[in-house]
Design a protein around this motif. Sequence first.
Motif, mmCIF file in Angstrom:
data_model
loop_
_atom_site.group_PDB
_atom_site.id
_atom_site.type_symbol
_atom_site.label_atom_id
_atom_site.label_comp_id
_atom_site.label_asym_id
_atom_site.label_seq_id
_atom_site.Cartn_x
_atom_site.Cartn_y
_atom_site.Cartn_z
ATOM 1 N N ARG A 201 52.236 26.202 -19.318
ATOM 2 C CA ARG A 201 51.776 27.438 -19.978
ATOM 3 C C ARG A 201 51.394 28.492 -18.939
ATOM 4 N NH1 ARG A 201 47.235 26.161 -22.604
ATOM 5 N NH2 ARG A 201 47.487 23.898 -22.669
ATOM 6 N N TRP A 202 50.789 28.039 -17.856
ATOM 7 C CA TRP A 202 50.396 28.972 -16.795
ATOM 8 C C TRP A 202 51.621 29.594 -16.133
ATOM 9 C CZ3 TRP A 202 50.472 28.698 -11.210
ATOM 10 C CH2 TRP A 202 49.692 29.692 -10.602
ATOM 11 N N GLU A 203 52.636 28.751 -15.880
ATOM 12 C CA GLU A 203 53.879 29.251 -15.283
ATOM 13 C C GLU A 203 54.553 30.238 -16.236
ATOM 14 O OE1 GLU A 203 55.245 28.740 -12.374
ATOM 15 O OE2 GLU A 203 54.070 27.087 -11.536
ATOM 16 N N GLU A 204 54.647 29.846 -17.517
ATOM 17 C CA GLU A 204 55.339 30.687 -18.497
ATOM 18 C C GLU A 204 54.589 31.995 -18.735
ATOM 19 O OE1 GLU A 204 57.424 26.995 -20.961
ATOM 20 O OE2 GLU A 204 55.828 28.173 -21.919
ATOM 21 N N GLY A 205 53.276 31.964 -18.534
ATOM 22 C CA GLY A 205 52.476 33.167 -18.735
ATOM 23 C C GLY A 205 52.449 34.046 -17.499
ATOM 24 N N GLY A 206 53.399 33.852 -16.594
ATOM 25 C CA GLY A 206 53.487 34.712 -15.417
ATOM 26 C C GLY A 206 52.414 34.431 -14.385
ATOM 27 N N ARG A 207 51.902 33.204 -14.384
ATOM 28 C CA ARG A 207 50.899 32.766 -13.404
ATOM 29 C C ARG A 207 49.656 33.663 -13.423
ATOM 30 N NH1 ARG A 207 52.992 30.140 -8.054
ATOM 31 N NH2 ARG A 207 54.416 28.619 -8.914
ATOM 32 N N ARG A 208 49.296 34.106 -14.616
ATOM 33 C CA ARG A 208 48.093 34.934 -14.720
ATOM 34 C C ARG A 208 46.874 34.055 -15.011
ATOM 35 N NH1 ARG A 208 51.711 38.506 -16.941
ATOM 36 N NH2 ARG A 208 51.347 37.790 -19.055
ATOM 37 N N GLY A 209 45.727 34.563 -14.655
ATOM 38 C CA GLY A 209 44.500 33.805 -14.869
ATOM 39 C C GLY A 209 44.302 32.772 -13.778
ATOM 40 N N THR A 210 43.282 31.952 -13.984
ATOM 41 C CA THR A 210 42.945 30.971 -12.955
ATOM 42 C C THR A 210 44.056 29.948 -12.792
ATOM 43 O OG1 THR A 210 40.636 31.232 -13.574
ATOM 44 C CG2 THR A 210 41.182 29.324 -12.221
ATOM 45 N N GLU A 211 44.474 29.758 -11.556
ATOM 46 C CA GLU A 211 45.525 28.788 -11.265
ATOM 47 C C GLU A 211 45.015 27.386 -11.556
ATOM 48 O OE1 GLU A 211 46.907 28.956 -7.201
ATOM 49 O OE2 GLU A 211 47.359 26.816 -7.265
ATOM 50 N N PRO A 212 45.747 26.596 -12.365
ATOM 51 C CA PRO A 212 45.299 25.223 -12.614
ATOM 52 C C PRO A 212 45.277 24.439 -11.312
ATOM 53 C CG PRO A 212 47.122 25.834 -14.068
ATOM 54 C CD PRO A 212 47.015 26.892 -13.029
ATOM 55 N N ARG A 213 44.312 23.545 -11.199
ATOM 56 C CA ARG A 213 44.220 22.712 -10.003
ATOM 57 C C ARG A 213 45.365 21.711 -9.990
ATOM 58 N NH1 ARG A 213 41.089 17.478 -8.997
ATOM 59 N NH2 ARG A 213 40.857 17.409 -6.744
ATOM 60 N N ARG A 214 46.080 21.658 -8.885
ATOM 61 C CA ARG A 214 47.096 20.604 -8.747
ATOM 62 C C ARG A 214 46.377 19.306 -8.453
ATOM 63 N NH1 ARG A 214 51.441 19.378 -4.032
ATOM 64 N NH2 ARG A 214 52.360 17.598 -5.075
ATOM 65 N N ASP A 215 46.556 18.339 -9.350
ATOM 66 C CA ASP A 215 45.840 17.075 -9.245
ATOM 67 C C ASP A 215 46.870 15.957 -9.104
ATOM 68 O OD1 ASP A 215 44.706 14.541 -10.182
ATOM 69 O OD2 ASP A 215 42.926 15.724 -10.701
ATOM 70 N N LEU A 216 46.863 15.306 -7.949
ATOM 71 C CA LEU A 216 47.896 14.304 -7.670
ATOM 72 C C LEU A 216 47.863 13.159 -8.673
ATOM 73 C CD1 LEU A 216 47.667 14.152 -3.769
ATOM 74 C CD2 LEU A 216 49.412 15.287 -5.152
ATOM 75 N N GLN A 217 46.666 12.805 -9.117
ATOM 76 C CA GLN A 217 46.530 11.705 -10.076
ATOM 77 C C GLN A 217 47.195 12.079 -11.416
ATOM 78 O OE1 GLN A 217 45.317 8.791 -8.485
ATOM 79 N NE2 GLN A 217 43.338 8.697 -9.489
ATOM 80 N N LEU A 218 46.831 13.257 -11.940
ATOM 81 C CA LEU A 218 47.388 13.691 -13.227
ATOM 82 C C LEU A 218 48.876 14.009 -13.103
ATOM 83 C CD1 LEU A 218 44.447 15.942 -14.475
ATOM 84 C CD2 LEU A 218 45.053 13.638 -15.260
ATOM 85 N N GLU A 219 49.273 14.502 -11.936
ATOM 86 C CA GLU A 219 50.673 14.813 -11.702
ATOM 87 C C GLU A 219 51.528 13.543 -11.825
ATOM 88 O OE1 GLU A 219 51.591 17.701 -8.501
ATOM 89 O OE2 GLU A 219 52.821 16.085 -7.681
ATOM 90 N N GLY A 220 51.020 12.446 -11.268
ATOM 91 C CA GLY A 220 51.734 11.176 -11.362
ATOM 92 C C GLY A 220 51.888 10.740 -12.807
ATOM 93 N N LEU A 221 50.825 10.879 -13.583
ATOM 94 C CA LEU A 221 50.860 10.506 -14.998
ATOM 95 C C LEU A 221 51.822 11.402 -15.771
ATOM 96 C CD1 LEU A 221 47.050 9.977 -15.231
ATOM 97 C CD2 LEU A 221 48.703 8.220 -15.906
ATOM 98 N N ALA A 222 51.771 12.702 -15.450
ATOM 99 C CA ALA A 222 52.661 13.643 -16.127
ATOM 100 C C ALA A 222 54.119 13.296 -15.838
ATOM 101 C CB ALA A 222 52.347 15.073 -15.668
ATOM 102 N N ASP A 223 54.402 12.927 -14.606
ATOM 103 C CA ASP A 223 55.775 12.577 -14.239
ATOM 104 C C ASP A 223 56.229 11.276 -14.909
ATOM 105 O OD1 ASP A 223 55.898 14.854 -12.752
ATOM 106 O OD2 ASP A 223 55.658 13.885 -10.806
ATOM 107 N N GLN A 224 55.281 10.384 -15.190
ATOM 108 C CA GLN A 224 55.620 9.181 -15.960
ATOM 109 C C GLN A 224 55.997 9.558 -17.388
ATOM 110 O OE1 GLN A 224 51.978 6.687 -14.817
ATOM 111 N NE2 GLN A 224 53.445 5.134 -15.480
#
Lengths: 397, 420
Positions: A201-224
């Motif tokens: 949603r952040w990417e699609e919204g033109g990267r406006r507002g607070t940048e979401p924190r890149r979280d390696l733990q959640l990223e792994g789960l998301a990729d699963q």
Amino acid sequence: MRRPAILLAVALVTLPDSAAAQDVLVRGARVYTMTDAGVIENGDVLVRDGRIAQVGASIGAPAGVQVLEGSGWYVMPGLIDCHSHMTTQLERGGGSDRHERGQRVNTGLRILDSVNPRYGWLVPGALAGGVTTLHVMPGSNASFGGRTVLIKSVPRATADEMVVRHPLGMKMSMAATRGTGVAEMREWFTKGAEYADRLRRWEEGGRRGTEPRRDLQLEGLADQVSGTLQTHTHAQTAIEMQYALRMKREFGLNLVLHHAFDGWKIADDIAAADVPVCYGPIVHSFANENLRTAGVLASKGVKVSLNMDSASDFQKHLLHAVQITVRYGMDPMEGLRSVTRNPAEMLGVADRLGAIAPGLDGDLVILDGDPLSTFTNVLYTIVDGEVVYARGNGAVN
Amino acid sequence: MSIAPVSSRARDATRRLRTAAVCVVLPLTPAAAGVEAQSLYVEAARVHVSPDRTLGHSIIQVRDGRIVGIGSAASTTIPADARRLTAEVVIAGLIDARTTAGLSSVIEAGDDTDDRGGPVRPELRAEDGFDLRDALLATALRSGVTLVQTGPGDANSIGGQTAIVHTAGETVADALVRSPSGVVFSLTEDAKTTYGARNRLPTTRMANVALIRQALIDAERHARSEDATPDAGREALGRVLSGETKAIIAAARADEIATALRIAREFDLPLVLTGAADAYAVLDLLDGAGVPVLLSPPAVTRAASGGPPVAGVASRLHARGIRFALVTGDLREGATLLDWVRETVRHGLSESAALAAITTAPAALLGMGDRKGTVETGRDADLVLLDGEPFEAGTRVRAVIARGRVAWQAAGLAAETRRD
């Protein structure tokens, strides 16, 4: 007719410099291609620049190519172990580097960062058994163990030089998630999906507002959850496998079951879910049902590979696992596929590994007899066109 | 899926101002130390002015903390009332580019080197724990070390910030040259040992690396953010990401060194390796990456089995042309820097390369090559007075001059200083 001693001497004396070491011709052997070409009698395999260049009969030896006269020999693709812990156990104090005990969810971790590329068992363990590729995974103590890696089993200066694919999957353990653990697992997958959604949603919204924190733990789960990362789970009992199948249904996991000793009990469920199985280590479980399980699963149409689950010299008995499996009902050719083509397919690397065909990596194992005979020895192991193991060359019995 | 990283070098002006405000860069003028205006003369049979150049019987004139002249003894007249020291051999003050000296106070007040409250501690600053009366620091000074880069030990994944400090001074502020100068990371088994025994994160190498990687990702985001809450740790890592300070990464085994290079590539870090026992096995890698190495003694950098002694790694680095300095690292007691250097000479390092590894090389690595590391006119008067050649086992340090002042001298030497 066996004459390894003479040929060995030739091979060792003529091992050329590093550039030419990528070129080798095996001549006049029985070649198990593991492709539609089947088994080629009196066949030749030419490897150039580390890749298989030509497979057939009467291939002329280009200048400078190392020639192995293979009459009486059997040639297979380098063996692949779909479940290994080689390179991650410390050889000298300090404990294991594969079981993170500090937390239960380790989806941000990468086993590559624990790989010791000069691990002492690689030659006498993997290469002596013809095992050229290892799917190295974190251990099974935590519900989420960390990201896995596929490596060639040749010692190199750095782990990065050994990598075939990284990260390949996420290691999980259904044994660590009994009861309330399943609810916890579901919670984490939900968090992973939400995380992916938030980022999108952040990417699609033109990267406006607070940048979401890149979280390696959640990223792994998301990729699963998205299937980008395969989910490789320890699941020995029927109930553990059913947990895993349920998680696949609920979250769309790209699932591979490991161990699966109780697979014979729910073989139809596994087949219906179209989930591949990395079975074994067979010698850990000599109950009759377990000896037959791999064959039963294969007969139901499940894609089966075999593992040794090893961090040491035990690794070299992968072909023996095939022999036992075939002894207990597995189709012989399917048995050979279970350590070559099948793991390559289930790990998503069939375009490089698991068969002898032009364009694939020059990984070969040369045997002095039928691969399904317990009397057969590995004579040479070749990785990327380089003879990296020769029987009698100090490393093995 | 990931957020595309903004180049870590592309720091915005706002953040540059913010980091500049907390980065202490002190002028090197020795005025604050109350240096005597009077000249000091050092007479020596031999002066190793640099690793490649030696003078015979010479007199060095020191004033206002600087070397103001060097001449042959025959052509130099020392005023009758001037203070004079004599020595067989004089070399530049030694520089230890990675130590914990000043933080260890082992005897007096307990160890301040490693905070064990958690494995990620970029917010910690060496200068806040620095004690000029620290026993390890005093030992370093007596063995000829006049400048150190000191910081937390290797017990945490991210240990904290280092500082470049003189080993002698009136106050910490006087002794301090630059703080922070870098952030200490550890890929060795130390962090695992610290927390593994308590089953706390990290108990594995992969978790150790994951902690470091996440901390750097968070620091990148913090640096990009317009309205981030001030965060000392993330800002400290931000200075490393921007290249303003160094990433000083401890790695012993070859795989740890490779991991350090992998992380440095991922985040474009200005990497300096410490420890590096197995560096001999990855010379191509180090050479290709152009990474400098701070080689520590074997007591603090554990090689994998089968390699040469760590002392033998120095000559291999030298032969390969890899930039390196010799350091004591996380060594808390026992050998001094001079002992360690002598060990490397016994294992084949040439004497000129050895001298470079503790003078000119660390001076350059710390960005102080124009002030430190040689005995030349205009340089800071950091001098070690010896009774023989520096790498002879029996040679003793007789006196140490730090920024023009006699910071330490052996008992019995004082009487010799005014004989005329």
